[in-house]
Design a protein around this motif. Structure first.
Motif, PDB file in Angstrom:
ATOM      1  N   THR A 145       0.841  -1.213   0.000  1.00 59.04           N
ATOM      2  CA  THR A 145       0.000   0.000   0.000  1.00 59.04           C
ATOM      3  C   THR A 145       0.868   1.251   0.000  1.00 59.04           C
ATOM      4  O   THR A 145       0.654   2.181  -0.780  1.00 59.04           O
ATOM      5  CB  THR A 145      -0.932   0.015   1.235  1.00 59.04           C
ATOM      6  OG1 THR A 145      -1.704  -1.174   1.231  1.00 59.04           O
ATOM      7  CG2 THR A 145      -1.855   1.221   1.219  1.00 59.04           C
ATOM      8  N   MET A 189       0.855   4.089  -3.005  1.00 59.74           N
ATOM      9  CA  MET A 189       0.470   5.482  -2.726  1.00 59.74           C
ATOM     10  C   MET A 189       1.547   6.456  -3.186  1.00 59.74           C
ATOM     11  O   MET A 189       1.252   7.581  -3.568  1.00 59.74           O
ATOM     12  CB  MET A 189       0.261   5.722  -1.219  1.00 59.74           C
ATOM     13  CG  MET A 189      -0.748   4.866  -0.520  1.00 59.74           C
ATOM     14  SD  MET A 189      -2.397   5.018  -1.198  1.00 59.74           S
ATOM     15  CE  MET A 189      -2.695   3.363  -1.748  1.00 59.74           C
ATOM     16  N   ILE A 228      -6.638  -8.122  -1.708  1.00 64.10           N
ATOM     17  CA  ILE A 228      -7.089  -7.549  -0.427  1.00 64.10           C
ATOM     18  C   ILE A 228      -7.053  -6.025  -0.478  1.00 64.10           C
ATOM     19  O   ILE A 228      -8.004  -5.340  -0.093  1.00 64.10           O
ATOM     20  CB  ILE A 228      -6.195  -8.064   0.729  1.00 64.10           C
ATOM     21  CG1 ILE A 228      -6.397  -9.566   0.913  1.00 64.10           C
ATOM     22  CG2 ILE A 228      -6.479  -7.308   2.020  1.00 64.10           C
ATOM     23  CD1 ILE A 228      -5.388 -10.209   1.850  1.00 64.10           C
ATOM     24  N   ILE A 229      -5.933  -5.488  -0.977  1.00 59.51           N
ATOM     25  CA  ILE A 229      -5.766  -4.031  -1.043  1.00 59.51           C
ATOM     26  C   ILE A 229      -6.822  -3.416  -1.957  1.00 59.51           C
ATOM     27  O   ILE A 229      -7.475  -2.431  -1.608  1.00 59.51           O
ATOM     28  CB  ILE A 229      -4.341  -3.681  -1.540  1.00 59.51           C
ATOM     29  CG1 ILE A 229      -3.302  -4.174  -0.537  1.00 59.51           C
ATOM     30  CG2 ILE A 229      -4.199  -2.176  -1.765  1.00 59.51           C
ATOM     31  CD1 ILE A 229      -1.864  -4.105  -1.025  1.00 59.51           C
ATOM     32  N   VAL A 247     -10.401  -3.392  -0.256  1.00 60.94           N
ATOM     33  CA  VAL A 247     -10.665  -2.453   0.839  1.00 60.94           C
ATOM     34  C   VAL A 247     -10.628  -1.000   0.330  1.00 60.94           C
ATOM     35  O   VAL A 247     -11.436  -0.178   0.753  1.00 60.94           O
ATOM     36  CB  VAL A 247      -9.738  -2.692   2.054  1.00 60.94           C
ATOM     37  CG1 VAL A 247      -8.282  -2.467   1.724  1.00 60.94           C
ATOM     38  CG2 VAL A 247     -10.142  -1.798   3.222  1.00 60.94           C
ATOM     39  N   LYS A 266     -13.954  -0.475  -1.289  1.00 63.25           N
ATOM     40  CA  LYS A 266     -15.030  -0.408  -0.300  1.00 63.25           C
ATOM     41  C   LYS A 266     -15.051   0.955   0.405  1.00 63.25           C
ATOM     42  O   LYS A 266     -16.107   1.526   0.652  1.00 63.25           O
ATOM     43  CB  LYS A 266     -14.827  -1.533   0.724  1.00 63.25           C
ATOM     44  CG  LYS A 266     -16.021  -1.773   1.621  1.00 63.25           C
ATOM     45  CD  LYS A 266     -15.799  -2.953   2.543  1.00 63.25           C
ATOM     46  CE  LYS A 266     -15.945  -4.278   1.804  1.00 63.25           C
ATOM     47  NZ  LYS A 266     -15.634  -5.446   2.655  1.00 63.25           N
ATOM     48  N   LEU A 267     -13.882   1.480   0.713  1.00 63.10           N
ATOM     49  CA  LEU A 267     -13.805   2.752   1.442  1.00 63.10           C
ATOM     50  C   LEU A 267     -13.691   3.953   0.487  1.00 63.10           C
ATOM     51  O   LEU A 267     -13.458   5.075   0.925  1.00 63.10           O
ATOM     52  CB  LEU A 267     -12.620   2.723   2.409  1.00 63.10           C
ATOM     53  CG  LEU A 267     -12.691   1.673   3.513  1.00 63.10           C
ATOM     54  CD1 LEU A 267     -11.392   1.622   4.301  1.00 63.10           C
ATOM     55  CD2 LEU A 267     -13.858   1.959   4.460  1.00 63.10           C
ATOM     56  N   MET A 275     -11.368   4.870  -1.654  1.00 66.25           N
ATOM     57  CA  MET A 275     -10.054   5.508  -1.516  1.00 66.25           C
ATOM     58  C   MET A 275      -9.210   5.340  -2.779  1.00 66.25           C
ATOM     59  O   MET A 275      -7.984   5.450  -2.724  1.00 66.25           O
ATOM     60  CB  MET A 275      -9.298   4.886  -0.338  1.00 66.25           C
ATOM     61  CG  MET A 275      -9.875   5.255   1.017  1.00 66.25           C
ATOM     62  SD  MET A 275      -8.985   4.379   2.330  1.00 66.25           S
ATOM     63  CE  MET A 275      -9.515   5.320   3.768  1.00 66.25           C
ATOM     64  N   PHE A 309      -1.964   2.251  -9.030  1.00 64.00           N
ATOM     65  CA  PHE A 309      -2.944   2.829  -8.129  1.00 64.00           C
ATOM     66  C   PHE A 309      -3.509   4.097  -8.766  1.00 64.00           C
ATOM     67  O   PHE A 309      -2.759   4.978  -9.184  1.00 64.00           O
ATOM     68  CB  PHE A 309      -2.284   3.178  -6.791  1.00 64.00           C
ATOM     69  CG  PHE A 309      -3.163   4.019  -5.904  1.00 64.00           C
ATOM     70  CD1 PHE A 309      -4.364   3.518  -5.421  1.00 64.00           C
ATOM     71  CD2 PHE A 309      -2.788   5.303  -5.551  1.00 64.00           C
ATOM     72  CE1 PHE A 309      -5.187   4.294  -4.615  1.00 64.00           C
ATOM     73  CE2 PHE A 309      -3.597   6.089  -4.732  1.00 64.00           C
ATOM     74  CZ  PHE A 309      -4.799   5.577  -4.270  1.00 64.00           C
ATOM     75  N   VAL A 363      -4.417  -1.833   5.669  1.00 60.50           N
ATOM     76  CA  VAL A 363      -4.343  -1.149   4.366  1.00 60.50           C
ATOM     77  C   VAL A 363      -4.963   0.254   4.486  1.00 60.50           C
ATOM     78  O   VAL A 363      -4.369   1.252   4.083  1.00 60.50           O
ATOM     79  CB  VAL A 363      -5.076  -1.961   3.265  1.00 60.50           C
ATOM     80  CG1 VAL A 363      -5.254  -1.118   1.998  1.00 60.50           C
ATOM     81  CG2 VAL A 363      -4.305  -3.235   2.950  1.00 60.50           C
ATOM     82  N   LYS A 396      -3.068   3.854   4.191  1.00 63.50           N
ATOM     83  CA  LYS A 396      -3.489   4.823   3.165  1.00 63.50           C
ATOM     84  C   LYS A 396      -3.757   6.207   3.787  1.00 63.50           C
ATOM     85  O   LYS A 396      -3.323   7.241   3.261  1.00 63.50           O
ATOM     86  CB  LYS A 396      -4.745   4.292   2.471  1.00 63.50           C
ATOM     87  CG  LYS A 396      -5.514   5.295   1.621  1.00 63.50           C
ATOM     88  CD  LYS A 396      -4.831   5.570   0.305  1.00 63.50           C
ATOM     89  CE  LYS A 396      -5.714   6.356  -0.659  1.00 63.50           C
ATOM     90  NZ  LYS A 396      -5.931   7.736  -0.307  1.00 63.50           N
TER      91      LYS A 396
END
Lengths: 271, 271
Positions: free
Chosen positions: A14, A18, A47-48, A51, A54-55, A57, A72, B11, B15
């Motif tokens: 992650t 970023m 997984i990254i 999530v 979902k959020l 981001m 990303f 994660v 972030k």
């Protein structure tokens, strides 16, 4: 290096993603650094991706093929975007921002990394499919925002100067009419700063009549390059946009009257 | 929101931390967003802290007390820093960078987010204990780097202008001698841009005699403020620094002779 747990690996991946938005990173880089099989890294990435989605981001995209890997793509959800735009309106509505000549003092906003970081993500999202090669701006106030958009799009920033500079080598100069001051102005760009046949996104702090955007368009023509998008933080709706058609802004207002900004609100990007 | 697994939580926390370097984030923010107990979040943070430390990707600090929380302090290891400085030397050594007047063309480097992002982390590490309130620069080429240092330190950026601007309100102007051009120049700063009694770090692309840094010092005096650090990307060792004592740079060179840069190498920060 010793083997790391999945928890630790997803943190490291992650962090790396970023740090290089919109740049393709090969899975080898992660498997070498983290001493893990590529199949394991692939599972970490699932997984990254989940999530972050979902959020709201941002997204993690997989690029297949020999030059493949993952990248990303920064983004924030519509709700968070609108919340940000509303907060920005409140900040700009503040007393004392209108200065002599009905200008709005925005320097503190344009140089605030927290605000510009978020604005940069929002604007870059608007241009993520434009296949831009460069983000361009004219000095000075829009530079941090243009830099953030360039960083988020994973491309080079280009800055047109108001005067030619000895440190820039041969430069191309054009004249344009600034909507803010109504005066004839110049902007210059170093011949070295851009490859020809490039696609550029223009980013600025403020738009009124669109004269500066038209100037950028003219300047890019001299580099056989194309303006493929325009984004500003604040749009002054008072002036008709005689020079340009399409652009995006984060907030807009109707006019400045009696030392106050009237009808400031999030732009139609958020409706 | 449903409960997330530890993998997913770390994660999300990573972030958020990366997005706001050097800003204290309360644990409540994470426990609300991720629907998890604060004790669970604390365990997540231990994992993040350990892996970032192990991979030399920065630190996570805990601040206790009522206004407490955690903050991420960007950093890269000494080896990676030196590797970056060496790569930068190679890039600058390239033919064709020396232009008329023995100036070095560095615009492409200064506007490249990948390079400036890494340089910003390295320079911000040098000033992380200076308790700076602002990062200041003079337009134009150093702005992206100064912005990155400000972002990494979690403070506001301030930009001195070469000319006074109608959009900046009342401004303070001083004269200084630029080492690059040897000419008397002006810089101006809006009275609104800085609180008095502030501590400032000056960031620029290039240093020769240190005249600009001295100018910044003089300008800050007019704001009853103090220069607590100076950082540049490239240091020209040819000129004696008559105006300033302490500063940091990432790379340095001896002189420009016969259209070539001589003795370019990582600065003594990396020895």
């Amino acid at each position: 290096m010793e083997k790391l747990s999945r928890n630790s690996r997803v943190v490291a991946i992650t962090k790396i993603l970023m740090g290089s938005p919109n740049k393709i990173i090969r899975l080898n880089k992660f498997s070498d650094l983290l001493n893990a099989a590529k199949s394991t890294i692939s599972e970490d990435i699932v997984i990254i991706r989940e999530v972050l989605q979902k959020l709201e981001m941002g997204k993690v995209e997989t690029i297949s093929g020999a030059a493949g890997g993952i990248k990303f793509i920064p983004g924030i959800g519509d709700d968070k975007g609108k919340e940000f735009a509303l907060k920005l309106c409140d900040l700009l509505k503040d007393d004392g921002r209108v200065i002599a000549g009905n200008f709005i003092y925005m320097t503190d906003v344009m140089y605030n990394p927290e605000i510009i970081g978020e604005a940069g993500v929002i604007l870059s999202s608007c241009f993520k499919d434009k296949k831009a090669d460069y983000v361009i701006t004219v000095e000075t106030k829009g530079i941090p925002l243009a830099y953030e958009v360039a960083r988020n799009l994973g491309v080079q920033l280009v800055i047109a100067r108001r005067n030619t500079q000895v440190t820039e080598g041969p430069t191309m100069t054009i004249n344009y009419v600034s909507g803010t001051s109504g005066r004839l102005q110049q902007m210059s760009l170093s011949k070295k700063s851009m490859k020809s046949s490039s696609r550029c996104v223009f980013i600025d702090d403020f738009m009124k009549g669109g004269g500066t955007a038209q100037g950028i368009k003219d300047l890019l023509k001299e580099f056989d390059s194309e303006l493929v998008g325009i984004g500003v933080l604040v749009d002054n709706k008072e002036a008709e946009k005689t020079f340009i058609d399409e652009y995006v802004s984060i907030v807009e207002f109707k006019s400045v009257e009696k030392l106050a900004i009237t009808d400031i609100k999030p732009s139609n990007m958020f409706t």
